[in-house]
Design an enzyme around this catalytic site. Structure first.
Site, PDB file in Angstrom:
ATOM      1  CD  GLU A 143     -12.769 -17.002   6.096  1.00  0.00           C
ATOM      2  OE1 GLU A 143     -13.875 -17.545   5.890  1.00  0.00           O
ATOM      3  OE2 GLU A 143     -11.831 -17.563   6.677  1.00  0.00           O
TER       4      GLU A 143
HETATM    5  C1  LIG Z   1      -3.004 -14.606   2.062  1.00  0.00           C
HETATM    6  C2  LIG Z   1      -4.012 -15.713   1.910  1.00  0.00           C
HETATM    7  C3  LIG Z   1      -4.488 -16.353   3.046  1.00  0.00           C
HETATM    8  C4  LIG Z   1      -5.402 -17.408   2.922  1.00  0.00           C
HETATM    9  N1  LIG Z   1      -5.790 -18.117   4.036  1.00  0.00           N
HETATM   10  C5  LIG Z   1      -6.486 -19.280   3.871  1.00  0.00           C
HETATM   11  C6  LIG Z   1      -6.715 -20.166   4.972  1.00  0.00           C
HETATM   12  O1  LIG Z   1      -6.335 -19.892   6.113  1.00  0.00           O
HETATM   13  N2  LIG Z   1      -7.356 -21.336   4.727  1.00  0.00           N
HETATM   14  C7  LIG Z   1      -7.797 -21.688   3.490  1.00  0.00           C
HETATM   15  O2  LIG Z   1      -8.352 -22.763   3.350  1.00  0.00           O
HETATM   16  N3  LIG Z   1      -7.610 -20.855   2.429  1.00  0.00           N
HETATM   17  C8  LIG Z   1      -6.963 -19.675   2.590  1.00  0.00           C
HETATM   18  N4  LIG Z   1      -6.738 -18.849   1.511  1.00  0.00           N
HETATM   19  C9  LIG Z   1      -7.305 -19.196   0.218  1.00  0.00           C
HETATM   20  C10 LIG Z   1      -8.442 -18.269  -0.174  1.00  0.00           C
HETATM   21  O3  LIG Z   1      -9.555 -18.479   0.654  1.00  0.00           O
HETATM   22  C11 LIG Z   1      -8.725 -18.510  -1.661  1.00  0.00           C
HETATM   23  O4  LIG Z   1      -7.642 -17.921  -2.359  1.00  0.00           O
HETATM   24  C12 LIG Z   1     -10.042 -17.926  -2.111  1.00  0.00           C
HETATM   25  O5  LIG Z   1     -11.093 -18.649  -1.539  1.00  0.00           O
HETATM   26  C13 LIG Z   1     -10.188 -17.979  -3.639  1.00  0.00           C
HETATM   27  O6  LIG Z   1      -9.823 -19.210  -4.160  1.00  0.00           O
HETATM   28  P1  LIG Z   1      -8.778 -19.271  -5.372  1.00  0.00           P
HETATM   29  O7  LIG Z   1      -7.615 -18.452  -4.997  1.00  0.00           O
HETATM   30  O8  LIG Z   1      -8.551 -20.680  -5.705  1.00  0.00           O
HETATM   31  O9  LIG Z   1      -9.527 -18.552  -6.558  1.00  0.00           O
HETATM   32  P2  LIG Z   1     -10.559 -19.246  -7.561  1.00  0.00           P
HETATM   33  O10 LIG Z   1     -11.564 -20.019  -6.807  1.00  0.00           O
HETATM   34  O11 LIG Z   1      -9.809 -19.925  -8.625  1.00  0.00           O
HETATM   35  O12 LIG Z   1     -11.283 -17.963  -8.158  1.00  0.00           O
HETATM   36  C14 LIG Z   1     -10.656 -17.139  -9.162  1.00  0.00           C
HETATM   37  C15 LIG Z   1     -11.636 -16.047  -9.574  1.00  0.00           C
HETATM   38  O13 LIG Z   1     -12.827 -16.640 -10.106  1.00  0.00           O
HETATM   39  C16 LIG Z   1     -13.983 -16.188  -9.432  1.00  0.00           C
HETATM   40  N5  LIG Z   1     -14.941 -17.291  -9.319  1.00  0.00           N
HETATM   41  C17 LIG Z   1     -14.714 -18.542  -8.870  1.00  0.00           C
HETATM   42  N6  LIG Z   1     -15.849 -19.260  -8.909  1.00  0.00           N
HETATM   43  C18 LIG Z   1     -16.810 -18.456  -9.397  1.00  0.00           C
HETATM   44  C19 LIG Z   1     -18.207 -18.615  -9.656  1.00  0.00           C
HETATM   45  N7  LIG Z   1     -18.833 -19.748  -9.404  1.00  0.00           N
HETATM   46  N8  LIG Z   1     -18.879 -17.558 -10.155  1.00  0.00           N
HETATM   47  C20 LIG Z   1     -18.258 -16.388 -10.389  1.00  0.00           C
HETATM   48  N9  LIG Z   1     -16.947 -16.175 -10.147  1.00  0.00           N
HETATM   49  C21 LIG Z   1     -16.236 -17.196  -9.660  1.00  0.00           C
HETATM   50  C22 LIG Z   1     -13.488 -15.715  -8.061  1.00  0.00           C
HETATM   51  O14 LIG Z   1     -14.334 -14.731  -7.514  1.00  0.00           O
HETATM   52  C23 LIG Z   1     -12.100 -15.175  -8.407  1.00  0.00           C
HETATM   53  O15 LIG Z   1     -12.230 -13.865  -8.837  1.00  0.00           O
HETATM   54  C24 LIG Z   1      -5.867 -17.774   1.631  1.00  0.00           C
HETATM   55  C25 LIG Z   1      -5.407 -17.093   0.503  1.00  0.00           C
HETATM   56  C26 LIG Z   1      -4.480 -16.091   0.634  1.00  0.00           C
HETATM   57  C27 LIG Z   1      -3.947 -15.435  -0.617  1.00  0.00           C
END
Ligand SMILES: Cc1cc2nc3c(=O)[nH]c(=O)nc-3n(C[C@H](O)[C@H](O)[C@H](O)COP(=O)(O)OP(=O)(O)OC[C@H]3O[C@@H](n4cnc5c(N)ncnc54)[C@H](O)[C@@H]3O)c2cc1C
Length: 589
Positions: free
Chosen positions: A438
């Site tokens: 989220e």
């Molecule tokens: C168990 C689980 C359930 C989930 N359920 C859903 C779901 O139902 N629907 C759905 O759509 N998604 C879902 N997700 C996805 C989840 O919302 C994302 O994993 C999350 O939003 C982070 O995206 P990412 O994993 O690509 O990390 P990234 O976006 O790659 O981020 C990696 C790191 O970089 C940091 N970061 C990124 N951008 C910035 C910035 N601009 N400034 C500073 N720091 C930054 C982040 O804080 C993080 O620490 C789920 C994930 C998991 C693991």
């Protein structure tokens, strides 16, 4: 296995006594929702979560959801429990009676969310996203879409999902690639891959309604070209009955560190039929209806998991005997570890954070209802601004505190916490997703600082600070709580100084401000919890004669929060304003 008793006493105390929000009390819609009804619902909810759902936590952890021959199979016991869950109408608790819901306010459903999160977050997630999808369709769907989909979602025989994330886009949704091609009949065909989709597929419901973000053929790049589509797993015929399978399939399910009973799916969309929800290219703002409410619920997940961790740590500390305490009266052997000062400190740390968070969450539930249902648009807008300010705070603070509290609970259990028999390490693992999904907590902090403090509606943070100042002023000479007011006033001053520092640097020193966001969120969050405690203290001193034990407990717990938790603000402030030069210039090898 971890044990759980729903904290109904504390919930009912908040429901009956923390009612100084006149705008909420004025809502016609909820005039009939009296304490008797709330108590009855919470007692039934307690029975359900303590007896039926709690055992599913262990079952889900030990028998993760699996994909067999294209079918996602939930852990043992889930199907039977889900059937009872929907038969007893729990999904419909806060839904609109027009679509078969019970129309209960968030001041009750938020308590239920907490109980479910304590008992089993994995099981909860199967209904949580359904409510999120329901809210999104309710606000942005056409009447015919609402009529076709909402009643079965409210019954729980169809569930919902939120499909945003793709392999190359998590935080930055502007990168998303899933395509939607318009058809001559006005429907769309969606093609692309979504990953990490909670409850993306499972065997609990006869259909799954996916809400999918995708890009229409002629849409601009970035977030301005994203639209929202409703894509059913099984197509619905004109008469509302189930038709043929749509082009959505489950590629795989993720193996993960916690919430193993929850199906986290890779979904492949292959020319799947979809219906646009809301306006073209405005999909992200429609999806935010779902995401904002969801973010508050994720905060409540952190609170619920913290509560069960605390309860188990407390019980264990009364049974486990090790060493003599400083004031030991024992002549033959060790004392219970709860007699050691450091264990008592740790337990009170948990308790004071949890009860303060619950009070803040109850305040936020009232504001949310005002923002949705008040007749006066100005009051509605003011409440909406406060909700938007507090959403990232509750999401991040409660889930980060959940990490601290579950870790401290493991510590109290010692080696028995680290090993799996007692079920305590699972709480830590289950909670670990809450600061990530989220929108990660860091991204929440950035959103708070760069978008929520001051926006087109004015100086939101200024209005919130004014609210606290007014209450401090009112209670300045109020006998017993005077000292607490003085302390809060001191920390409010730090919040004001920190806010000024942010406002000064937000355009000229962006890196400084970006590096301070997490600290700022913590300062605002701790002040907000302290402010909630002040309201609780006011009631406690007034009512102490009526229930000495309960209110003395509140006062002593608040003392701990003011003495030992609020001072964390000093460190966050100092760290936050120290700038970013060293951070940005550091050469990582
Ligand atoms: C168990 C689980 C359930 C989930 N359920 C859903 C779901 O139902 N629907 C759905 O759509 N998604 C879902 N997700 C996805 C989840 O919302 C994302 O994993 C999350 O939003 C982070 O995206 P990412 O994993 O690509 O990390 P990234 O976006 O790659 O981020 C990696 C790191 O970089 C940091 N970061 C990124 N951008 C910035 C910035 N601009 N400034 C500073 N720091 C930054 C982040 O804080 C993080 O620490 C789920 C994930 C998991 C693991």
């Amino acid at each position: 296995m971890a044990t759980y008793t729903a904290p109904i006493n504390d919930m009912m105390f908040l429901f009956e006594k923390l009612r100084d929000n006149k705008d909420y009390n004025d809502l016609e819609k909820y005039k009939g929702v009296k304490a008797d009804l709330a108590k009855d619902i919470l007692e039934q909810a307690a029975k359900l979560t303590e007896n039926l759902i709690l055992p599913l936590a262990k079952s889900g952890d030990e028998n993760p959801t699996k994909l067999e021959n294209g079918i996602v199979i939930t852990p043992p016991g889930y199907k039977e429990a889900y059937k009872k869950f929907i038969e007893d109408g729990w999904i419909s608790l806060s839904c609109d009676p027009k679509y078969g819901g019970q129309g209960m306010p968030k001041t009750i459903s938020a308590f239920f969310d907490e109980m479910l999160s304590s008992a089993s977050l994995s099981f909860k997630l199967y209904s949580e996203l359904s409510i999120g999808a329901y809210n999104c369709i309710l606000h942005h769907g056409t009447d015919s879409i609402k009529k076709k989909y909402l009643p079965n979602m409210v019954k729980g025989i169809w569930s919902g999902t939120m499909c945003l994330t793709e392999p190359v886009c998590g935080t930055d949704l502007g990168l998303l690639k899933t395509k939607a091609t318009e058809q001559p009949d006005g429907t769309f065909k969606l093609t692309g891959q979504k990953i990490f989709i909670t409850s993306g597929d499972h065997d609990l419901t006869e259909n799954i309604i996916h809400l999918v973000l995708a890009r229409a053929a002629d849409a601009p790049a970035g977030t301005k070209g994203i639209s929202l589509f409703l894509v059913p797993k099984i197509k619905i015929k004109e008469d509302g009955s189930l038709g043929s399978r749509n082009g959505v399939s489950t590629g795989s399910i993720e193996s993960k560190m916690g919430i193993k009973g929850s199906a986290t799916c890779v979904l492949n969309f292959d020319e799947a039929v979809g219906y646009m929800i809301g306006l073209k290219n405005k999909g992200l703002s429609s999806m935010f209806t779902m995401m904002n409410l969801e973010r508050i619920v994720v905060g409540i997940q952190g609170l619920g998991i913290s509560e069960i961790a605390y309860q188990n740590a407390l019980n264990y500390s009364k049974e486990r005997k090790q060493g003599k305490s400083n004031n030991s009266k024992s002549t033959n052997g060790a004392d219970a570890i709860i007699d050691h000062a450091d264990i008592r400190r740790s337990l009170l740390n948990m308790k004071s954070i949890i009860e303060g968070e619950r009070a803040l969450s109850f305040w936020l539930a009232q504001q949310t209802e005002v923002s949705l249902h008040h007749n006066d648009n100005k009051i509605k807008q003011q409440a909406s601004d406060l909700v938007s300010l507090m959403t990232p705070v509750v999401k991040s603070l409660f889930t980060d505190m959940g990490m601290e509290i579950t870790s401290d609970a493991i510590q109290i259990f010692g080696g028995y916490g680290y090993t799996s028999d007692q079920g305590i390490e699972r709480l830590y693992r289950d909670n670990r997703i809450t600061p990530i999904y989220e929108g990660t907590n860091s991204v929440q902090a950035i959103d708070l600082v760069f978008r929520k403090l001051i926006n087109n509606n004015g100086n939101i943070i200024g209005n919130y600070i004014k609210l606290i100042k007014e209450d401090i002023e009112k209670n300045k000479k109020n006998g017993e709580i005077k000292l607490f007011t003085e302390t809060l006033s001191q920390y409010l001053k730090i919040l004001i100084d920190f806010t000024d520092w942010i406002e000064k640097g937000i355009k000229s020193s962006k890196d400084d401000v970006s590096a301070a966001c997490n600290d700022y969120l913590k300062v605002l969050g701790l002040v907000a919890v302290g402010y909630s405690w002040l309201k609780v203290l006011d009631i406690s001193y007034k009512e102490i004669k009526n229930n000495k034990e309960f209110f003395e407990d509140k006062i002593e717990t608040a003392k701990f929060f003011f003495d030992r938790v609020l001072p964390r603000i000093d460190t966050h402030y100092k760290s936050g304003i120290s700038g970013s030069k060293n951070i940005m210039n550091f050469k990582f090898n």
